[in-house]
Design a protein around this motif. Sequence first.
Motif, PDB file in Angstrom:
ATOM      1  N   GLY A  16       0.773  -1.318  -0.087  1.00 35.49           N
ATOM      2  CA  GLY A  16       0.071   0.086   0.059  1.00 35.49           C
ATOM      3  C   GLY A  16       1.015   1.302   0.183  1.00 35.49           C
ATOM      4  O   GLY A  16       0.583   2.080  -0.722  1.00 35.49           O
ATOM      5  N   HIS A  17       1.927   1.308   0.506  1.00 31.74           N
ATOM      6  CA  HIS A  17       2.785   2.535   0.729  1.00 31.74           C
ATOM      7  C   HIS A  17       3.575   2.678  -0.494  1.00 31.74           C
ATOM      8  O   HIS A  17       3.416   3.851  -0.992  1.00 31.74           O
ATOM      9  N   ALA A  18       4.008   1.733  -1.309  1.00 35.70           N
ATOM     10  CA  ALA A  18       4.480   1.756  -2.495  1.00 35.70           C
ATOM     11  C   ALA A  18       3.547   2.253  -3.453  1.00 35.70           C
ATOM     12  O   ALA A  18       3.727   3.173  -4.342  1.00 35.70           O
ATOM     13  N   TRP A  19       2.503   1.718  -3.500  1.00 34.44           N
ATOM     14  CA  TRP A  19       1.403   2.206  -4.355  1.00 34.44           C
ATOM     15  C   TRP A  19       1.028   3.543  -4.062  1.00 34.44           C
ATOM     16  O   TRP A  19       0.759   4.312  -5.127  1.00 34.44           O
ATOM     17  N   ALA A  20       0.543   4.119  -2.939  1.00 28.72           N
ATOM     18  CA  ALA A  20       0.322   5.604  -2.549  1.00 28.72           C
ATOM     19  C   ALA A  20       1.251   6.205  -3.025  1.00 28.72           C
ATOM     20  O   ALA A  20       0.904   7.559  -3.270  1.00 28.72           O
ATOM     21  N   ALA A  21       2.674   5.808  -3.057  1.00 30.18           N
ATOM     22  CA  ALA A  21       3.696   6.879  -3.391  1.00 30.18           C
ATOM     23  C   ALA A  21       3.668   7.123  -4.871  1.00 30.18           C
ATOM     24  O   ALA A  21       4.455   7.932  -5.654  1.00 30.18           O
ATOM     25  N   THR A  22       2.854   6.429  -5.678  1.00 29.18           N
ATOM     26  CA  THR A  22       2.709   6.612  -7.276  1.00 29.18           C
ATOM     27  C   THR A  22       1.665   8.036  -7.490  1.00 29.18           C
ATOM     28  O   THR A  22       1.654   8.167  -8.532  1.00 29.18           O
ATOM     29  N   PHE A  23       1.051   8.536  -6.231  1.00 35.23           N
ATOM     30  CA  PHE A  23       0.182   9.420  -6.204  1.00 35.23           C
ATOM     31  C   PHE A  23       0.875  10.645  -5.549  1.00 35.23           C
ATOM     32  O   PHE A  23       1.625  10.544  -4.755  1.00 35.23           O
ATOM     33  N   VAL A  24       0.445  11.992  -6.025  1.00 36.31           N
ATOM     34  CA  VAL A  24       0.928  13.042  -5.185  1.00 36.31           C
ATOM     35  C   VAL A  24       0.289  12.966  -4.007  1.00 36.31           C
ATOM     36  O   VAL A  24      -0.605  11.994  -3.559  1.00 36.31           O
ATOM     37  N   GLU A  25       0.820  13.768  -3.112  1.00 35.78           N
ATOM     38  CA  GLU A  25       0.346  13.576  -1.718  1.00 35.78           C
ATOM     39  C   GLU A  25      -1.002  13.738  -1.277  1.00 35.78           C
ATOM     40  O   GLU A  25      -1.642  12.899  -0.692  1.00 35.78           O
ATOM     41  N   ASP A  26      -1.878  14.586  -2.232  1.00 36.23           N
ATOM     42  CA  ASP A  26      -3.427  14.288  -1.828  1.00 36.23           C
ATOM     43  C   ASP A  26      -4.030  13.893  -3.179  1.00 36.23           C
ATOM     44  O   ASP A  26      -5.275  14.227  -3.299  1.00 36.23           O
ATOM     45  N   GLY A  27      -3.352  13.138  -3.735  1.00 36.31           N
ATOM     46  CA  GLY A  27      -3.920  12.257  -4.991  1.00 36.31           C
ATOM     47  C   GLY A  27      -5.208  11.524  -4.736  1.00 36.31           C
ATOM     48  O   GLY A  27      -5.570  11.343  -3.625  1.00 36.31           O
ATOM     49  N   ALA A  28      -5.828  11.289  -5.885  1.00 34.50           N
ATOM     50  CA  ALA A  28      -7.111  10.764  -5.728  1.00 34.50           C
ATOM     51  C   ALA A  28      -7.202   9.491  -6.723  1.00 34.50           C
ATOM     52  O   ALA A  28      -6.962   9.431  -7.748  1.00 34.50           O
ATOM     53  N   PHE A  29      -7.695   8.387  -6.245  1.00 33.19           N
ATOM     54  CA  PHE A  29      -8.169   7.313  -6.920  1.00 33.19           C
ATOM     55  C   PHE A  29      -9.563   7.165  -6.824  1.00 33.19           C
ATOM     56  O   PHE A  29     -10.387   7.123  -5.756  1.00 33.19           O
ATOM     57  N   VAL A  30     -10.325   6.919  -8.134  1.00 33.70           N
ATOM     58  CA  VAL A  30     -11.781   6.964  -8.063  1.00 33.70           C
ATOM     59  C   VAL A  30     -12.260   5.807  -8.765  1.00 33.70           C
ATOM     60  O   VAL A  30     -11.812   5.415 -10.036  1.00 33.70           O
ATOM     61  N   ARG A  31     -13.252   5.027  -8.255  1.00 33.40           N
ATOM     62  CA  ARG A  31     -13.751   3.888  -8.876  1.00 33.40           C
ATOM     63  C   ARG A  31     -15.076   3.947  -8.390  1.00 33.40           C
ATOM     64  O   ARG A  31     -15.692   4.055  -7.404  1.00 33.40           O
ATOM     65  N   GLY A  32     -16.006   4.230  -9.657  1.00 35.51           N
ATOM     66  CA  GLY A  32     -17.469   4.311  -9.450  1.00 35.51           C
ATOM     67  C   GLY A  32     -17.865   5.672  -8.641  1.00 35.51           C
ATOM     68  O   GLY A  32     -17.120   6.771  -8.870  1.00 35.51           O
ATOM     69  N   ASP A  33     -18.612   5.509  -7.547  1.00 34.89           N
ATOM     70  CA  ASP A  33     -18.809   6.212  -6.764  1.00 34.89           C
ATOM     71  C   ASP A  33     -18.090   6.588  -5.790  1.00 34.89           C
ATOM     72  O   ASP A  33     -17.996   7.511  -4.853  1.00 34.89           O
TER      73      ASP A  33
END
Length: 136
Positions: A27-44
């Motif tokens: 999870g930490h390595a995956w989150a590091a592919t996003f900016v600090e306040d990045g967002a992942f959106v799936r459906g609602d």
Amino acid sequence: MALSSDDIVEIIDLHTRYNTAIDAGDGHAWAATFVEDGAFVRGDDTVAGRAALADFVHAREAAGQRAGVHGRRHWNAAIAPVATTQGAESTCDLALTGRDAENRAVVMAAGGYADELVRVEGTWLFSRRVLTLADM
């Protein structure tokens, strides 16, 4: 302004790091592919911020283990980044494979991503990643 060939290779590498991390349940390595306040959106559902993104992967991994799912692999194709005034946008196709409780290979999901990317301290990162799943 067009993306350079180096930018395109770095964005493809970002996809690789993203897939490798989520497939490993990191999870930490995956989150590091996003900016600090990045967002992942799936459906609602929207998961935003690195701490919440890391928690999302850890919860997903635990749920998969409880369901007997293992060996998940994310596959991206047709990665198509283009320059924007903010950085870049990209689309790509997704296939998610894995093994079920009986150890049979299965296609678990298919769809695509629409991404917003920015360069932070010389590294391309997702600022927003929207997953759209195909009906299966």
